[in-house]
Design a protein around this motif. Sequence first.
Motif: not given
Length: 210
Positions: A107-113, A100-104
């Motif tokens: 530095p590279d504006k990605s939504t990966a952890h 249920g968590l989202a990541f941002y």
Amino acid sequence: MSVTRSETETGAETGAVRDSSEEWKTRPPYRTAEGGNESFEKRWTAHCHCGRVRYWLSRERPLASKFCHCVDCQGLHGAPFQWAAIFHKDDLHFERGAEGLAFYHSPDKSTAHRLPCKVSCAYCHAPIMDEGRNMVLMFPGIIKFSDAEHKKKFDPQCHIFYSQRVVDIHDGKPKWSGLDKESKLMKEVERQDEKNHTVLGAARNEHMED
């Protein structure tokens, strides 16, 4: 159709967490209190706006607590400054781990952890914490304090990146132009009439101490 990076790695469309390595999901702070850590003491509880993400803190008070006025915090939180408290990663346990968590990763504006990263609820998008390489920076505003005395344990000691502020704060706390103890202390702007309380535009660096 070719598979894009955002579909395979960032989970941007669904808010899901996708990365090439998922070992971090079994490490603090994403370990659950029931995941083999019987010594974890639940002192404080916090949850996002919708309640889907819930976590506990075991430490009575943070290692440090600060108001951050940097432009990144202003933009990402939609507020003039951010109230942040620093904890060890072991001090925090999520009820459902990374679910249920989202990541941002700014530095590279990605939504990966990728560390450091912003952590939020994937459903209501309420900010949960910032995860650094060694510590976590969480937001006391979502902790459920039972009274004012408990809340005082999280009282900020200082302001950081005060040179980037958009509003003057008259509280007598130390005000650093950048990171605390690594930048110059700034003098508190004297309180004047109401129309001069808000700072817009250039920072008032002329008030820095020598």
